[in-house]
Design an enzyme around this catalytic site. Structure first.
Site, PDB file in Angstrom:
ATOM      1  CD  GLU A 224      -2.878  -1.063   2.309  1.00  0.00           C
ATOM      2  OE1 GLU A 224      -2.632  -0.682   3.438  1.00  0.00           O
ATOM      3  OE2 GLU A 224      -3.904  -1.855   2.184  1.00  0.00           O
TER       4      GLU A 224
ATOM      5  CD  GLU B 211      -4.949  -5.999   2.264  1.00  0.00           C
ATOM      6  OE1 GLU B 211      -5.676  -5.024   2.657  1.00  0.00           O
ATOM      7  OE2 GLU B 211      -3.868  -6.115   2.408  1.00  0.00           O
TER       8      GLU B 211
END
Length: 740
Positions: free
Chosen positions: A361, A430
């Site tokens: 991320e 995710e």
């Protein structure tokens, strides 16, 4: 466990080795199981906004799987076998009414949890009343606690999601280690598209714009997340088996740098951190593995997984174009890859690892790192590719991931996400089934209907087990010991119904569509103002349709191919033949189970009963924040000497190390039970800051998870048989005056 108004965090420990001692038989458990009907969902972003209370929530109560009021703030141990006792150690300042143990189990034919709670007596009975006729095993618990702060707490529910948005990011900080500590990542879920060849044969893993490709063929793979250090090795086979039974073809996990490289060049791979053992458990189950090396992983893990010692390496700045950081990051990544190669675990060697990940991320904060951001990201990708694993690499939320690294999406919804190259497949790594818990806030939930709604048109899967933040591994602002995450398999390792069963049916339905999804051409059709269809048709005539009603409030009847279909509000129907509905995301067929934790009285097992050890407190004061407001103010008088004065601040709820004398002498270890520093007590003192407590108690019969109610212990840390089981901190919610 969980409740949308009350917080019950658990710490399952598995088969930690007990310490021999005598015991008395526990009393029988009283278990209550409630069953409720299924309800209809509303969209996650509509019903789970920030600041909403459970009473404002539009979810049917049956969907929420309510738990009792938040009495159980520390639960732990899957105590295998019968006739055991626990020796507990607490470092605490207040012990009011005594701690309580609890358990809950599952029984065939359905995984119906049962609960047992056992009370350690407020006034321990005389030692002469203890039975020593049957030698048994004992378990030792140590707790360290501060005086409990009092104050109001606001409810914590889901942040309003946006497509592919990460709720928390990690801007750079002034100190070298701050950037790693600030980032937050949630539990991963992954659906990949690939062939499932025999795991023994070396496989050629590539990809195209539609899917992963193994040995020249596309196949659909459902992957679920299990973080190996957040459960104990004894739990791993069952967790993996339950994930497989729920439809998983692959397991994914982070690799936790600071759990493995405990000092520069000094590595640890034992017990919960035995990565190779975990990988082989997955392989033995016939499942693939996705290795998310990071080595910065976020994941609500302390320092984001970066070792604290790296903070003190001269000239180091985390996660930017900084040579000391890159050198240590490369060394660790190479060490992990070489270890997996040595065990022949990559698919290119005949193993089960089919994907690897570098960083995590970073794209959401890359610009904040200025001139060093993009060069670091490009270096990380190049360094990973140079490892020659023989499998593709991914970078989550990395919008500029260079070819051939695949950029992927993490969010509650990823329907608007597109990869940064037309040659790359669309991966949703995710899809969060719930959210993490913070001290002082109520426990978030995401109903299975909404998870299924998000997944069905996108063909992705879910995390299955959150687990436990043992010791001081929890990171981020005030993350609790529980990492239950409202996942399909709960923190204890039990199937959460109806979520687990509902998602299993979704997985089965998607599998029916596999070939056409991977090889067919897609068409989008409007069926109404808020109704639509995604249709896939392959060359052999196969047809698959996903009919969606995106209206969050109103049911709809649509016409598709001259047939009418009922679509509940905010739902998707799956038609594997473009005719018959086999699954609708809003229609839950599984029963909903509610567990009540019922007290069961326990007896201390050793004649010395309680023992205490007091830390030297110095200047003492208490101040605190919570998960929604982490800042606080404390003012205390301090006597200063002429010249330089050194002040040390102690924090019990955050941080990796606190430097207590009791920890220096390892008083929490079973072999230190007779240490002269322990002082026997008939009744431990209350309201004393930085006091250690030690006691041995009986374990209920059976092999069910066992929990302890820590409301009376205040705030601190706990150990069981020398194992750090985590922090505890009961808080009272201002909204309903219940512990959270």
């Amino acid at each position: 466990m969980r409740d949308d108004a009350d917080f019950f965090y658990s710490i399952p420990l598995g088969q930690f080795s007990p310490v021999p001692t005598a015991r008395t038989p526990p009393s029988a458990a009283h278990v209550e199981i409630k069953q409720a009907a299924c309800g209809r969902p509303r969209p996650c972003h509509a019903a789970m906004g920030v600041g909403q209370s459970a009473s404002e929530n539009q979810w049917d109560p049956a969907v929420r799987q309510r738990r009792p009021a938040g009495r159980f703030v520390s639960a732990f141990a899957v105590a295998r076998g019968t006739g055991q006792t626990f020796a507990f150690h607490f470092l605490s300042a207040e012990r009011g009414g005594g701690a309580q143990l609890s358990r809950h189990t599952d029984r065939p034919p359905h995984p119906i949890p049962r609960a047992r709670q056992a009370t350690i007596p407020r006034n321990p009975v005389p030692s002469t009343s203890l039975s020593s006729t049957a030698p048994r095993a004992a378990a030792s618990l140590v707790l360290v606690a501060l005086r409990p702060p009092r104050g109001a707490a606001r409810r914590y529910l889901y942040p309003t999601p946006s497509p592919c948005a990460v709720p928390h990011s990690a801007p750079p900080m002034a100190s070298p280690g701050a950037a790693a500590a600030a980032s937050s990542s949630a539990l991963p879920f992954l659906l990949l598209l690939l062939l499932l060849p025999p795991l023994a044969a070396a496989a050629n893993v590539t990809y195209d714009h539609r899917s992963l490709i193994i040995d020249g063929r596309r196949r659909l793979l459902i992957s679920t997340s299990i973080h190996y250090p957040r459960s104990v090795p004894a739990m791993w086979p069952k967790l993996v088996a339950d994930a497989k039974d729920g439809g998983a073809d692959c397991i994914e996990t982070y690799v936790f740098w600071n759990g493995h490289e405990i000092a520069p060049g000094k590595y640890y791979f034992e017990d919960r951190f035995d990565l190779v053992r975990f990988a082989k458990v997955v392989e033995d189950a016939g499942l693939y593995l996705m290795l998310r090396i990071g080595p910065f992983v976020a994941a609500e893990w302390n320092f984001g997984g970066v070792p604290v010692w790296l903070h003190y390496v001269p000239g180091t700045v985390f996660r930017t174009n900084n040579e000391p950081f890159k050198r240590h990051m490369k060394n660790f990544t190479t060490y992990i890859v070489d270890m997996m190669k040595k065990e022949r675990l990559f698919a290119s060697q005949g193993g089960n690892i089919i994907l690897a990940q570098i960083e995590n991320e970073y794209g959401d904060t890359e610009a904040a790192y200025g001139a060093g951001g993009k060069p670091y990201a490009m270096w990380a990708a190049s360094m990973a590719l140079a490892q020659n694993t023989g499998v593709p690499w991914i970078m989550c939320q990395q919008y500029d991931a260079p070819d051939p690294v695949i950029n992927t999406c993490n969010s509650f919804y990823c329907d608007q996400f597109q990869p940064n190259s037309p040659t790359k497949p669309k991966f949703w790594t995710e899809n969060w089934p719930g959210w993490f818990q913070t001290f002082g806030e109520s426990n978030p939930h995401r109903p299975p209907e909404d998870v299924a709604f998000a997944v069905a048109p996108e063909d992705v899967a879910f995390a299955y087990h959150g687990g436990t933040n043992f010791g001081r591994t929890s990171g981020g602002p005030f993350i609790t010991t529980s990492y239950d995450y409202d996942a399909p398999i709960d923190e204890y390792g039990l199937r959460r119904l109806p979520k687990w069963a509902h998602l299993r049916e979704l997985h089965r339905s998607i599998k029916l569509c596999e070939h056409t999804l991977l090889y067919g051409n897609t068409t989008f059709l409007s069926l109404g103002p808020k109704q639509e269809a995604d249709v896939y048709i392959d060359q052999s005539g196969g047809c698959v349709a996903f009919l969606a009603n995106v209206d969050p409030d109103k049911d709809s009847v649509v016409t598709f191919r001259n047939r009418q279909y009922d679509l509940p509000a905010w739902s998707v129907s799956i038609l594997p033949d473009c005719k018959n509905v086999v699954f609708n995301s809003a229609k839950v067929q599984s029963q909903t189970l509610v567990v009540d934790m019922v007290p069961e009285r326990m007896q201390a097992s050793k004649p010395d009963r309680w023992s205490i050890f007091r830390e030297k407190t110095g200047i003492w004061g208490s101040a605190y924040g919570n998960g929604s407001k982490s800042s606080f103010f404390l003012e205390l008088p301090v006597n200063l000497r002429t010249g330089n004065n050194e002040l040390a601040l102690l924090s019990m709820t955050v941080g990796l190390q606190i430097g207590l004398e009791g920890e220096y002498y390892s008083l929490f270890k079973p072999e230190q039970g007779n240490n002269q520093r322990w002082t026997p007590q008939s009744e431990p003192p209350k309201n004393q800051p930085l006091t250690w407590y030690k006691v041995s108690v009986d374990v209920p019969e059976g092999d069910d998870p066992v929990g302890i109610d820590m409301q009376s212990m205040g705030k601190g840390l706990a150990w069981l048989n020398g194992n750090p089981i985590g922090r505890y901190w009961p808080r009272t919610s201002s909204m309903d005056n219940r512990p959270v």
